[in-house]
Design a protein around this motif. Structure first.
Motif, PDB file in Angstrom:
ATOM      1  N   ILE A  56       0.585   3.067   8.335  1.00 52.58           N
ATOM      2  CA  ILE A  56       0.496   3.770   7.059  1.00 52.58           C
ATOM      3  C   ILE A  56      -0.872   4.461   6.981  1.00 52.58           C
ATOM      4  N   THR A  57      -0.886   5.750   6.692  1.00 54.27           N
ATOM      5  CA  THR A  57      -2.124   6.496   6.496  1.00 54.27           C
ATOM      6  C   THR A  57      -2.203   6.959   5.044  1.00 54.27           C
ATOM      7  N   ILE A  58      -3.288   6.561   4.363  1.00 50.51           N
ATOM      8  CA  ILE A  58      -3.523   6.949   2.968  1.00 50.51           C
ATOM      9  C   ILE A  58      -4.879   7.631   2.941  1.00 50.51           C
ATOM     10  N   SER A  59      -4.885   8.960   2.801  1.00 51.90           N
ATOM     11  CA  SER A  59      -6.134   9.699   2.983  1.00 51.90           C
ATOM     12  C   SER A  59      -6.212  10.896   2.043  1.00 51.90           C
ATOM     13  N   GLY A  60      -7.420  11.139   1.524  1.00 49.91           N
ATOM     14  CA  GLY A  60      -7.684  12.330   0.740  1.00 49.91           C
ATOM     15  C   GLY A  60      -7.109  12.327  -0.655  1.00 49.91           C
ATOM     16  N   ASN A  61      -6.674  11.168  -1.152  1.00 45.16           N
ATOM     17  CA  ASN A  61      -6.070  11.078  -2.482  1.00 45.16           C
ATOM     18  C   ASN A  61      -7.128  10.822  -3.555  1.00 45.16           C
ATOM     19  N   GLU A  62      -6.842  11.237  -4.771  1.00 47.51           N
ATOM     20  CA  GLU A  62      -7.637  10.871  -5.934  1.00 47.51           C
ATOM     21  C   GLU A  62      -6.759  10.034  -6.857  1.00 47.51           C
ATOM     22  N   ILE A  63      -7.235   8.830  -7.185  1.00 48.69           N
ATOM     23  CA  ILE A  63      -6.469   7.902  -8.009  1.00 48.69           C
ATOM     24  C   ILE A  63      -7.363   7.439  -9.151  1.00 48.69           C
ATOM     25  N   TYR A  64      -6.884   7.600 -10.384  1.00 49.17           N
ATOM     26  CA  TYR A  64      -7.700   7.228 -11.528  1.00 49.17           C
ATOM     27  C   TYR A  64      -6.798   6.963 -12.735  1.00 49.17           C
ATOM     28  N   GLY A  65      -7.361   6.313 -13.756  1.00 48.97           N
ATOM     29  CA  GLY A  65      -6.624   6.084 -14.991  1.00 48.97           C
ATOM     30  C   GLY A  65      -5.384   5.235 -14.820  1.00 48.97           C
ATOM     31  N   VAL A  66      -5.380   4.356 -13.809  1.00 51.23           N
ATOM     32  CA  VAL A  66      -4.277   3.424 -13.558  1.00 51.23           C
ATOM     33  C   VAL A  66      -4.728   2.038 -14.004  1.00 51.23           C
ATOM     34  N   SER A  67      -3.846   1.266 -14.587  1.00 54.31           N
ATOM     35  CA  SER A  67      -4.202  -0.075 -15.048  1.00 54.31           C
ATOM     36  C   SER A  67      -4.189  -1.072 -13.900  1.00 54.31           C
ATOM     37  N   GLY A  68      -5.350  -1.593 -13.547  1.00 54.93           N
ATOM     38  CA  GLY A  68      -5.433  -2.705 -12.607  1.00 54.93           C
ATOM     39  C   GLY A  68      -5.796  -2.341 -11.191  1.00 54.93           C
ATOM     40  N   SER A  69      -4.992  -1.505 -10.504  1.00 52.48           N
ATOM     41  CA  SER A  69      -5.178  -1.330  -9.058  1.00 52.48           C
ATOM     42  C   SER A  69      -4.943   0.114  -8.632  1.00 52.48           C
ATOM     43  N   GLY A  70      -5.908   0.654  -7.864  1.00 57.18           N
ATOM     44  CA  GLY A  70      -5.711   1.984  -7.301  1.00 57.18           C
ATOM     45  C   GLY A  70      -4.705   1.978  -6.170  1.00 57.18           C
ATOM     46  N   ILE A  71      -4.996   1.181  -5.120  1.00 51.65           N
ATOM     47  CA  ILE A  71      -4.108   1.028  -3.969  1.00 51.65           C
ATOM     48  C   ILE A  71      -3.895  -0.461  -3.743  1.00 51.65           C
ATOM     49  N   SER A  72      -2.637  -0.882  -3.648  1.00 54.77           N
ATOM     50  CA  SER A  72      -2.318  -2.278  -3.355  1.00 54.77           C
ATOM     51  C   SER A  72      -1.409  -2.345  -2.138  1.00 54.77           C
ATOM     52  N   LEU A  73      -1.801  -3.162  -1.163  1.00 56.61           N
ATOM     53  CA  LEU A  73      -0.962  -3.391   0.008  1.00 56.61           C
ATOM     54  C   LEU A  73      -0.071  -4.608  -0.171  1.00 56.61           C
ATOM     55  N   GLY A  74      -0.088  -5.212  -1.351  1.00 54.61           N
ATOM     56  CA  GLY A  74       0.811  -6.337  -1.599  1.00 54.61           C
ATOM     57  C   GLY A  74       0.674  -7.396  -0.532  1.00 54.61           C
ATOM     58  N   SER A  75       1.792  -7.831   0.014  1.00 56.33           N
ATOM     59  CA  SER A  75       1.805  -8.840   1.076  1.00 56.33           C
ATOM     60  C   SER A  75       2.482  -8.294   2.325  1.00 56.33           C
ATOM     61  N   MET A  76       1.967  -8.719   3.484  1.00 54.22           N
ATOM     62  CA  MET A  76       2.626  -8.468   4.766  1.00 54.22           C
ATOM     63  C   MET A  76       2.724  -6.981   5.098  1.00 54.22           C
ATOM     64  N   THR A  77       1.572  -6.352   5.344  1.00 52.09           N
ATOM     65  CA  THR A  77       1.548  -4.987   5.851  1.00 52.09           C
ATOM     66  C   THR A  77       0.756  -4.972   7.152  1.00 52.09           C
ATOM     67  N   SER A  78       0.906  -3.890   7.945  1.00 56.07           N
ATOM     68  CA  SER A  78       0.263  -3.850   9.260  1.00 56.07           C
ATOM     69  C   SER A  78      -0.179  -2.435   9.596  1.00 56.07           C
ATOM     70  N   ASN A  79      -1.378  -2.337  10.183  1.00 59.21           N
ATOM     71  CA  ASN A  79      -1.912  -1.061  10.670  1.00 59.21           C
ATOM     72  C   ASN A  79      -1.955  -0.012   9.559  1.00 59.21           C
ATOM     73  N   VAL A  80      -2.833  -0.263   8.590  1.00 57.92           N
ATOM     74  CA  VAL A  80      -2.977   0.633   7.449  1.00 57.92           C
ATOM     75  C   VAL A  80      -4.374   1.249   7.466  1.00 57.92           C
ATOM     76  N   SER A  81      -4.433   2.562   7.391  1.00 52.71           N
ATOM     77  CA  SER A  81      -5.706   3.294   7.352  1.00 52.71           C
ATOM     78  C   SER A  81      -5.876   3.918   5.970  1.00 52.71           C
ATOM     79  N   ILE A  82      -6.966   3.561   5.287  1.00 50.99           N
ATOM     80  CA  ILE A  82      -7.255   4.063   3.947  1.00 50.99           C
ATOM     81  C   ILE A  82      -8.619   4.744   4.010  1.00 50.99           C
ATOM     82  N   THR A  83      -8.634   6.078   4.020  1.00 51.69           N
ATOM     83  CA  THR A  83      -9.873   6.816   4.267  1.00 51.69           C
ATOM     84  C   THR A  83     -10.007   8.011   3.327  1.00 51.69           C
ATOM     85  N   ASN A  84     -11.261   8.302   2.975  1.00 51.65           N
ATOM     86  CA  ASN A  84     -11.611   9.534   2.261  1.00 51.65           C
ATOM     87  C   ASN A  84     -10.871   9.713   0.935  1.00 51.65           C
ATOM     88  N   ASN A  85     -10.573   8.608   0.285  1.00 52.19           N
ATOM     89  CA  ASN A  85      -9.968   8.659  -1.041  1.00 52.19           C
ATOM     90  C   ASN A  85     -11.051   8.510  -2.116  1.00 52.19           C
TER      91      ASN A  85
END
Length: 256
Positions: A116-145
């Motif tokens: 999973i690639t999560i890149s270049g996003n803008e996240i705001y005004g959300v209650s609690g969590s910007g990005i959540s991987l929950g449980s049991m994920t693999s090989n996740v890249s979170i960059t430049n957000n």
């Protein structure tokens, strides 16, 4: 649309929720708004080889997530999206959180969402969590957000807002993101990976993980850490928490 199709969305406001169950690329032109106000979520991905690029996604008090990636999905790219407004606490569990982006697995460790690639996003005004991987994920890249102004929720008697969180995530990389106006930058429980080169502005805890830490943490900011324990759900959880040295206090909350 068949596997491999690229769909270009022209400028305009599109009301409702979207399910993607084929390997497509969804490209939003400048001026596209996917308005999920009044809906549980905006975009639900349950396929391999999916790209969502350049969309603005709006939610409200009826919306749990902006984008969700479900168990078994592989090779997902979430790029350059602007996500805001989600504020319905997840009714699927006892979590008070909403999510800009939610990626989660299930009880089958052999079939997590991965690559999973999560890149270049803008996240705001959300209650609690910007990005959540929950449980049991693999090989996740979170960059430049840019993850900022996440609205605190009350959990276990404390306020909590977090930029990136995960539980049982394997090989997660959180790098070169800008975190601001949060209580916790990253909260990675029982996970492996690296957190590096992120910037922090008005963030109480830069990074929290369980002990012994299997997530490498580094930043240019002058920081200190504490090892502590927390009683939660009848269990004693050992935590490692890093904070800018000038913060002067620590507020510890578990991953939820």
């Amino acid at each position: 649309a068949e596997d491999g199709t690229t769909i270009n969305i022209p400028a305009g406001t599109y009301t409702g929720a979207l399910s993607i169950d084929e390997g497509i690329s969804l490209n939003c032109e400048v001026g596209v708004m996917i308005d999920a106000a009044g809906f549980y979520g905006a975009i639900n991905i349950s396929a391999n080889n999916v790209t969502v690029d350049g969309c603005e996604i709006n939610g409200d008090g009826s919306t749990v997530y902006g984008i969700v990636v479900t168990p078994g999905s592989d090779n997902i790219m979430l790029l350059n999206n602007k996500i805001h407004g989600m504020s319905l606490a997840n009714p699927a569990n006892d979590s008070p959180l909403s999510y800009g982006i939610l990626v989660y697995g299930d009880s089958d460790p052999a079939d997590p969402p991965e690559n999973i690639t999560i890149s270049g996003n803008e996240i705001y005004g959300v209650s609690g969590s910007g990005i959540s991987l929950g449980s049991m994920t693999s090989n996740v890249s979170i960059t430049n957000n840019a993850i900022h102004d996440i609205i605190p929720v009350v959990f276990n008697g404390e306020y909590l807002s977090v930029g990136v969180q995960a539980e049982l995530a394997g090989n997660v990389s959180v790098a070169s993101n800008a975190f601001s106006n949060l209580i916790v930058g990253t909260n990675l429980s029982a996970s492996t990976g690296i957190v590096e080169n992120n910037s922090y502005n008005t963030v109480v805890l830069l990074h929290v993980t369980t002990l012994p830490p299997a997530v490498s943490f580094s930043t240019d900011a002058f920081w200190a850490y504490v090892e502590t324990t927390l009683e939660y759900g009848g269990y004693t959880i050992s935590l490692y928490a890093a904070s800018k040295a000038e913060t002067g206090s620590f507020c510890i909350s578990p991953n939820i």
